[in-house]
Design an enzyme around this catalytic site. Structure first.
Site, PDB file in Angstrom:
ATOM      1  CD  GLU A 145      -3.012  -1.232   2.133  1.00  0.00           C
ATOM      2  OE1 GLU A 145      -2.614  -1.325   3.313  1.00  0.00           O
ATOM      3  OE2 GLU A 145      -4.202  -1.193   1.819  1.00  0.00           O
ATOM      4  CG  HIS A 173      -3.778   2.419   5.222  1.00  0.00           C
ATOM      5  ND1 HIS A 173      -5.120   2.723   5.163  1.00  0.00           N
ATOM      6  CD2 HIS A 173      -3.649   1.196   4.640  1.00  0.00           C
ATOM      7  CE1 HIS A 173      -5.767   1.731   4.570  1.00  0.00           C
ATOM      8  NE2 HIS A 173      -4.891   0.790   4.251  1.00  0.00           N
ATOM      9  CG  HIS A 193      -7.074  -2.678   6.914  1.00  0.00           C
ATOM     10  ND1 HIS A 193      -6.679  -3.835   6.290  1.00  0.00           N
ATOM     11  CD2 HIS A 193      -6.667  -1.653   6.117  1.00  0.00           C
ATOM     12  CE1 HIS A 193      -6.057  -3.535   5.156  1.00  0.00           C
ATOM     13  NE2 HIS A 193      -6.015  -2.208   5.043  1.00  0.00           N
ATOM     14  CE1 TYR A 238      -7.869  17.842  22.682  1.00  0.00           C
ATOM     15  CE2 TYR A 238      -9.935  17.823  23.924  1.00  0.00           C
ATOM     16  CZ  TYR A 238      -8.596  18.178  23.809  1.00  0.00           C
ATOM     17  OH  TYR A 238      -7.995  18.887  24.807  1.00  0.00           O
ATOM     18  CG  HIS A 257      -9.142  -0.140   2.165  1.00  0.00           C
ATOM     19  ND1 HIS A 257      -8.429  -0.037   0.996  1.00  0.00           N
ATOM     20  CD2 HIS A 257      -8.240  -0.519   3.099  1.00  0.00           C
ATOM     21  CE1 HIS A 257      -7.174  -0.361   1.223  1.00  0.00           C
ATOM     22  NE2 HIS A 257      -7.027  -0.644   2.492  1.00  0.00           N
TER      23      HIS A 257
HETATM   24 ZN   LIG Z   1      -5.324  -1.089   3.496  1.00  0.00          ZN
END
Ligand SMILES: [Zn+2]
Length: 210
Positions: free
Chosen positions: A73, A92, A94, A119, A159
Site C-alpha cells: 500500500e 493507514h 484497517h 478534539y 477499507h
Molecule cells: Zn489497506
C-alpha cells in the site's frame, strides 16, 4: 531526530497500535518522511513485531533501496506526501470502527463523520470518503491524490483511513481520534444526538487552524 531513533519510534508506536487492537494480522502500515526518502513498514509484517533494522527504506523517487520489501500500500502513502509538503508521516489502518463507517450507505461522501467532539474537529476536521477500488488499483492512488491537497485525512470506502501528520505522533494520534470518533458515531447512531453546531465548529477552526 536520527534515522535510528525514527525507526525505533515507528516500531514502538506500531506495537502500541497493535496491542490496543487497532490493527491485526498483517494489516496496517506506517511511513515517515526523511531528508533522503521515506521509511515504510514492510509488506506482510505484523504491526506488533516490527524490527526497526528491517523497516523498508525508499529513495526520493520511491524506489526500494534497503530493508524488507515495503508494504503493497506504499502508493497510498506516496499519494498523500505528493500533495502535502508538510506531511512528515502517514498512518493507514484497517481499524474496525473506521472500516465499519467506511461501509455505511447514505453517509455524506464529502464529510463522513459529524462533529461529535471538539478534539475530532481539531485533529481531523472534515473526512471525505474515497470510492471503493480493489487492492493495488492505481486509480485508488489517483483518487487519494485528488483529495489530499485539501484533506490530511481520508476514508477509503470498505477499507479504512489514511491519515497524514506533521510528525509520526501527530499522525498516530489523529488516526486514533478518528477511530474513537467512528466508535462513538456507531454507538450514537440510533440515539437522538446533539452534535457541535456549525458556529461551534467554525470557532474551533479559527482558534486551532490545521
Ligand atoms: Zn489497506
Amino acid at each position: 531526530m536520527s534515522e535510528t531513533k525514527i525507526r525505533d519510534e515507528i516500531a514502538k508506536l506500531a506495537k502500541s497500535i497493535y496491542e490496543r487492537g487497532l490493527t491485526f494480522g498483517s494489516s496496517g502500515n506506517i511511513s515517515v518522511r526523511l531528508d533522503d526518502g521515506w521509511l515504510m513498514t514492510p509488506t506482510g509484517s505484523s504491526m506488533g513485531e516490527i524490527d526497526p533494522a528491517r523497516i523498508s527504506k525508499l529513495d526520493k523517487d520511491g524506489n526500494h533501496v534497503s530493508g524488507d520489501k515495503p508494504t503493497k500500500e506504499t502508493f497510498l502513502h506516496l499519494a498523500m506526501y505528493d500533495q502535502r509538503a508538510n506531511a512528515g508521516a502517514v498512518v493507514h489502518l484497517h481499524s474496525t470502527h473506521s472500516v465499519a463507517v467506511s461501509c455505511m450507505a447514505d453517509v455524506d461522501p464529502k464529510n463522513v463523520l459529524p462533529p461529535i467532539t471538539a478534539y475530532y474537529v481539531m485533529k481531523i476536521g472534515t473526512l471525505p470518503l474515497i470510492p471503493y477500488f480493489p487492492p493495488g488499483d492505481l486509480d485508488l492512488a489517483k483518487a487519494v491524490r485528488e483529495m489530499a491537497s485539501d484533506h490530511h485525512a481520508v476514508l477509503l470506502a470498505n477499507h479504512g483511513p489514511v491519515v497524514a501528520g506533521k510528525s509520526l505522533r501527530d499522525a498516530v494520534y489523529a488516526t486514533e481520534e478518528l477511530e474513537e470518533t467512528a466508535r462513538l458515531f456507531l454507538m450514537l447512531k440510533d440515539l437522538k444526538t446533539r452534535y457541535l453546531t456549525d458556529e461551534q465548529v467554525r470557532a474551533l477552526q479559527d482558534k486551532f487552524p490545521s
